[in-house]
Design a protein around this motif. Sequence first.
Motif, PDB file in Angstrom:
ATOM      1  N   PRO A  99       0.568   5.820  -0.079  1.00  0.00           N
ATOM      2  CA  PRO A  99      -0.369   6.923   0.186  1.00  0.00           C
ATOM      3  C   PRO A  99      -0.998   7.457  -1.092  1.00  0.00           C
ATOM      4  N   TYR A 138      -8.438  -0.248   0.624  1.00  0.00           N
ATOM      5  CA  TYR A 138      -7.788   0.973   1.103  1.00  0.00           C
ATOM      6  C   TYR A 138      -7.508   0.833   2.599  1.00  0.00           C
ATOM      7  N   ARG A 139      -6.641   1.707   3.080  1.00  0.00           N
ATOM      8  CA  ARG A 139      -6.330   1.796   4.497  1.00  0.00           C
ATOM      9  C   ARG A 139      -6.386   3.260   4.917  1.00  0.00           C
ATOM     10  N   ILE A 140      -6.814   3.488   6.149  1.00  0.00           N
ATOM     11  CA  ILE A 140      -6.887   4.836   6.710  1.00  0.00           C
ATOM     12  C   ILE A 140      -5.875   4.944   7.842  1.00  0.00           C
ATOM     13  N   GLU A 141      -5.022   5.944   7.760  1.00  0.00           N
ATOM     14  CA  GLU A 141      -3.991   6.163   8.772  1.00  0.00           C
ATOM     15  C   GLU A 141      -3.954   7.639   9.167  1.00  0.00           C
ATOM     16  N   GLU A 142      -3.130   7.930  10.178  1.00  0.00           N
ATOM     17  CA  GLU A 142      -2.942   9.306  10.675  1.00  0.00           C
ATOM     18  C   GLU A 142      -4.276   9.936  11.084  1.00  0.00           C
ATOM     19  N   ASN A 143      -5.076   9.144  11.809  1.00  0.00           N
ATOM     20  CA  ASN A 143      -6.361   9.636  12.325  1.00  0.00           C
ATOM     21  C   ASN A 143      -7.289  10.146  11.234  1.00  0.00           C
ATOM     22  N   TYR A 151       0.837  -1.189   0.000  1.00  0.00           N
ATOM     23  CA  TYR A 151       0.000   0.000   0.000  1.00  0.00           C
ATOM     24  C   TYR A 151       0.881   1.251   0.000  1.00  0.00           C
ATOM     25  N   THR A 161      -2.602  12.651   1.533  1.00  0.00           N
ATOM     26  CA  THR A 161      -2.292  12.909   2.941  1.00  0.00           C
ATOM     27  C   THR A 161      -2.785  14.304   3.326  1.00  0.00           C
ATOM     28  N   LEU A 170      -4.447   5.176   2.098  1.00  0.00           N
ATOM     29  CA  LEU A 170      -3.504   4.368   1.342  1.00  0.00           C
ATOM     30  C   LEU A 170      -4.275   3.365   0.483  1.00  0.00           C
ATOM     31  N   LYS A 203      -6.430  11.290   8.267  1.00  0.00           N
ATOM     32  CA  LYS A 203      -5.880  12.318   7.374  1.00  0.00           C
ATOM     33  C   LYS A 203      -5.129  11.729   6.185  1.00  0.00           C
ATOM     34  N   ALA A 204      -4.842  10.435   6.196  1.00  0.00           N
ATOM     35  CA  ALA A 204      -4.112   9.792   5.097  1.00  0.00           C
ATOM     36  C   ALA A 204      -4.864   8.542   4.660  1.00  0.00           C
TER      37      ALA A 204
END
Length: 545
Positions: A59, A83-88, A57, A62, A93, A90-91
């Motif tokens: 980004p 998909y993946r959700i990271e950074e609370n 994966y 962001t 992937l 805000k990003a």
Amino acid sequence: MERIKERLKILRDNALEFWMKMTKRQKMVLAGGAGAFALILAGLVVYALIVGGTTTYEPLFTNLEQEDAAAIVAQLKKEQIKYRIEENGKAILVPAREVVEKRLSFAEQGIPGGGTVGYELFDATKLGVTDFQQKVNLRRAIEGELSRTIMGLEAVENARVMVVQPEESLFQVEQKPASASVALKIREGKKLEQEQVRGIVHLVAFSVEGLKPENITVVNQKGEILSDFDEREKLNEKMRLSELQLRHKKQIEDIYEKKILTALSKVFGEENVVVVVSAELDYDVHTKENEVYQPVVGDSGIVRSEQLIEEKYLGTGSVPEIGVPGTTSNIPGYKGLAEGNAEYNRNEETRNYEITRLLDKIEKNQGDIRRISVSVMINDTIVRKNEEGQDERYLNERRRAQIEDNVKAAANLDEARGDEAKVILLSFTDKPNYYQEEYERQKFWDSVKRWTTYILVPIALLLMFLLSWVALRASVVKEEIPEELELPEELEEPVSVEELLIPELTDEQRRREQIKEEVLRMIHDDPEGSALIVRSWLFDDDKSE
């Protein structure tokens, strides 16, 4: 084929021969190395299988706003893309193979928009939209476009613009001004310069109708106001003016002090006179206008306009009815003078005079002297020869008053303005720097005391520790030392400590000790013979076995 088998057999025989020639330790080392190599190879194979079977994966976007992140996730779900959700949140992937394609697809849709909308609100025509909704959409579009423009600055990570446009009033005096606020999130390690903030303010002001720069507030993520540069400039200007005023005040005081000190030093000597001048200056702006009206020539002035009327009547008949304006002269049937020969004369003059208008405008300069105070201290120990040739003090109350009058005259002091001068007779010290030297001496001894305290306290603690340690060690040693042994009186020859410490032996033990001593003495006297005897003993032991 046979040759291959023969070669394999030769290799096997060589390997077995090599293996048989190896020691046990070499075989263990070789086996351990082969096992480690096999484990590393197996680990690499497993890692390749795991990594090769997973999706990488990368980004997609962001630093997303919540609205943009929600729109992107909804679109990915619709297209069934992992998909993946990271950074609370805000990003986001996505698989590496989908990154470029999805970025182009979302860019075509105007996503992400930074959480703002622009003039694309009006791309789709909607029926039934009210005028109020149109105004709100227009304001939202302007705010969005301004936010996007401001986010184009290198130091700005995010921006939000809010515009307030009051309803139009029928009366201009009741119309409220428009206002706006700009909230900025500055990138870490970056800083907005004052000119950039000024540019943001003017950008917003000239993008909204009726908005003035002074009605715009710019703040950062810390809540600090960035748009108050006008107030800061005014404050800096006041500080600069204050500095100039103090410098101007000091220059004027120095001029008066030098002037008075020069005059008095020629009489009493510079070391016997001290002059202090304090000036109070007026930095207020004063403007005075006098407007006077008066005639130019005598009490009449110059004739501006003149009107002369002259009427004459002579003859028979009735005299024209004349009279003052009013009810009496306008009553119907009013008869004038009697008929017959009559004469009538009427003169009227009207003159307008030019009046002189005198306008006198007076502006006072800033920095004018408002008040001056002068203090003069003179050494009253000055001695002069009198008429009889004896030494006496020169200064007295009469001369003090004369000096005070001369100082006022020399400094051109105005008592009506509030200026004043005082002359005081004092006894000066013979040592001009006495108090300074005393202060320096006291300061030196204070520092000596302070450093002495800093040094002596650790030394005293160290000495106490050493003394305690020595005393403790002496008591321990004293306890370990045994009491002295009481020696028998009949023992005349000195006895060594070793002999005293040897316990009493039995007869058998004494005999063995004597034999041991004899053997040792024989070995010491005849080493070769002793060696032959020991060798013969060993030979006899071998035979017996």
